[in-house]
Scaffold this active site. Structure first.
Site, PDB file in Angstrom:
ATOM      1  N   LYS A  34     -20.666  13.640   6.755  1.00  0.00           N
ATOM      2  CA  LYS A  34     -21.726  12.652   6.916  1.00  0.00           C
ATOM      3  C   LYS A  34     -21.359  11.660   8.023  1.00  0.00           C
ATOM      4  O   LYS A  34     -20.180  11.446   8.297  1.00  0.00           O
ATOM      5  CB  LYS A  34     -21.889  11.856   5.607  1.00  0.00           C
ATOM      6  CG  LYS A  34     -22.498  12.612   4.455  1.00  0.00           C
ATOM      7  CD  LYS A  34     -22.600  11.730   3.217  1.00  0.00           C
ATOM      8  CE  LYS A  34     -23.212  12.461   2.045  1.00  0.00           C
ATOM      9  NZ  LYS A  34     -24.614  12.853   2.243  1.00  0.00           N
TER      10      LYS A  34
ATOM     11  N   ARG B 179     -26.264  20.632  -5.737  1.00  0.00           N
ATOM     12  CA  ARG B 179     -26.943  21.777  -6.362  1.00  0.00           C
ATOM     13  C   ARG B 179     -25.962  22.893  -6.690  1.00  0.00           C
ATOM     14  O   ARG B 179     -26.194  23.678  -7.610  1.00  0.00           O
ATOM     15  CB  ARG B 179     -28.077  22.259  -5.442  1.00  0.00           C
ATOM     16  CG  ARG B 179     -27.629  22.822  -4.124  1.00  0.00           C
ATOM     17  CD  ARG B 179     -28.746  22.858  -3.090  1.00  0.00           C
ATOM     18  NE  ARG B 179     -29.053  21.521  -2.570  1.00  0.00           N
ATOM     19  CZ  ARG B 179     -30.025  21.259  -1.695  1.00  0.00           C
ATOM     20  NH1 ARG B 179     -30.801  22.237  -1.242  1.00  0.00           N
ATOM     21  NH2 ARG B 179     -30.224  20.038  -1.267  1.00  0.00           N
TER      22      ARG B 179
END
Ligand code: BES
Ligand code: MN
Ligand code: ZN
Length: 500
Positions: free
Chosen positions: A278, A352
């Site tokens: 990120k 996920r």
């Protein structure tokens, strides 16, 4: 904090401060306001005539009572328009008053039960009042060493009830509210704690101590168990970290022979993005990526304390997501628990992957419902902003229950669709699925991914990326201080209390 409930003559109550709620745009004072105004020689109606105090929502004005009544100070607080009064008004106003009292460094105060004669169930009104002040007064000070600089705590609140017959219901609401606030603060504490304090191991230790205290069954699947079981998602995500992953399982048994409700909470104790790293701006906020897991642990505590007649299992996949020479990489293909394969496109779509293992595993319990809660996608923040959690479901019945609980608890959710078209975006050329569906509909494609692991069980997914902690777009709420909000705790406890 100690909370007392009293009834009787309010003018005789010896207290540092009494808060009195007034409605906006009312020509004449009524009820307790009128009563106090009379005793105070009409000072309240005089003030209202000047227009200095309009009683718009959360407006306050401090008066000194000059021995006209026993309470030393009177804090007028605006309840807004009568037609808009609801439980959220009570939370908000109650929080506002608590913050004012804290500013005055008073150790205690007395509050009236705002809207007592409004026809709203007294238990709910009481719960909202207590949530307001308990949650407003929360602060995270564990790492401050200059304790004298921390504002003094408000130690006692007395709830003053007009109608004696309401006391029993106030006591009931109080008992529930204490448990819910304690759980919400626990979730905030976990979520606010930095990643060097709360590692997956530390999170498992916290969950274990709660389980022990409340006689919950407790189990942790260690890395070796994950290898044996084939939980390739959480193994891959944790592979870049020195901290071993933990699959934390807490079981509450409140009802013999009924199939369990499963709560799955994402607990990425720090999400750097991994190899798909990120940007550094705001990366520190990724300590909050364990907020779903924090909520589930706190809910398990609350339902045990509430003795709900249900079986509930909390499953919390906990790991860090870091880059290193051993980290998983874009292009890797992993095999989840249950056998489905995923092509990793971004190592930053890690939530996920760990939830897939946890959800698949949860089916071993033949649950009556699966609810997962996760800071899953920035796309959900783009879609809904910071004012509602995303809600997606394969079962509209269950979805309706969540919407009802959201309404009552004040923790807003907004449903997004799960049409099968979205599944096309996450089909892979080399594996069953890929973990990224492009920029379009990112919150939905993430849910569509999870849906592939749910099977036919009723399931709700809550995306709390925008609501788990206060962000740039959050509006200030009196009872939600900066940082972790503890979102999901009030919602899920309400859902489970309503269950049957
Ligand atoms: N933990 C983040 C999601 C998130 C974003 C939480 C903002 C709280 C605030 C999640 O793991 C993530 O990185 N999601 C990516 C997914 C993308 C790579 C498909 C995102 O939202 O950018
Ligand atoms: Mn991520
Ligand atoms: Zn994440």
């Amino acid at each position: 904090m100690e909370i007392f409930v009293e009834s009787g003559r309010i003018e005789e109550k010896i207290t540092e401060l009494l808060s009195l709620g007034l409605f906006e745009g009312e020509k004449e004072l009524t009820g307790v306001a009128k009563h106090i105004d009379t005793l105070m020689n009409g000072v309240i109606s005089d003030i209202i005539k000047t227009g200095d105090f309009t009683a718009e929502l959360n407006q306050t004005l401090l008066l000194y009572t000059h021995n006209k009544i026993k309470p030393k100070r009177l804090l007028l607080v605006g309840l807004g328009k009568k037609g808009e009064f609801n439980l959220e008004t009570v939370r908000s106003v109650s929080g506002k008053v608590a913050l004012q009292v804290k500013n005055l460094s008073l150790p205690s105060y007395t509050t009236l039960l705002y809207g007592e004669d409004f026809g709203i169930p007294i238990e709910n009104l009481t719960q909202a009042l207590i949530e307001g002040f308990e949650l407003a007064l929360y602060s995270f000070n564990r790492f401050k060493t200059e304790k004298e600089k921390i504002p003094k705590e408000v130690k006692e609140v007395t709830i003053f009830v007009q109608n004696n017959e309401n006391i029993l219901f106030v006591q009931k609401g109080l008992a529930v509210a204490k448990i819910i606030c304690k759980a919400t603060k626990l979730a905030r504490d976990i979520s606010n704690a930095p990643s060097n304090d709360i590692t997956p191991q530390a999170l498992a230790d916290i969950a274990k101590s709660i389980a022990d205290k409340h006689s919950l069954e407790f189990e942790v699947l260690e890395r070796s168990d994950m290898e044996r079981l084939g939980m390739g998602g959480i193994l891959a995500v944790s592979s870049g970290s020195q901290q071993p992953p933990k699959m934390i399982i807490m079981k509450y048994k409140g009802r013999e022979g009924s199939s369990p409700i499963i709560l799955v909470g994402k607990a990425v104790t720090f999400d750097s993005g991994g190899i798909s790293i990120k940007p550094s701006d705001k990366m520190e906020d990724m300590k909050y990526d364990k907020s779903g897991g924090a909520a589930v642990i706190a809910v398990m505590q609350a339902i045990a304390e509430l003795n709900l007649p249900l079986n509930v299992i909390g499953i919390i996949p906990a790991t860090e997501n870091l880059p290193s020479g051993s980290a998983y990489k874009p292009g890797d293909i992993i095999r989840h628990y249950g056998g489905k394969t995923t092509e990793v496109i971004s190592t930053d779509a890690e939530g996920r992957l760990i939830l897939a293992d946890a959800i698949s595993y949860s089916k071993n319990y033949k649950p009556q419902a699966i609810i997962d809660i996760a800071t899953l996608t920035g796309a959900c923040v783009i879609a809904l902003g910071n004012h509602a959690s995303g809600m997606l479901t394969n079962n509209q019945n269950l979805g309706k229950k969540v919407i009802d609980a959201a309404e009552l608890s004040g923790e807003k959710v907004w449903q997004l669709p799960l049409w099968k078209e979205y599944l096309e975006q996450i089909k892979s050329g080399v594996a069953d699925l890929k973990n990224l569906g492009g920029r379009a509909g990112g919150a939905i494609t993430a849910a569509a991914f999870l849906n592939e692991f749910v099977g036919d069980y009723p399931w709700v997914h809550l995306d709390i990326a925008g609501t788990a902690y206060t962000q740039e777009g959050s509006i200030e709420k009196t009872y939600i201080p900066k940082g972790a909000t503890g979102v999901g705790v009030r919602l899920l406890v309400q859902l489970l209390r309503n269950w049957s």
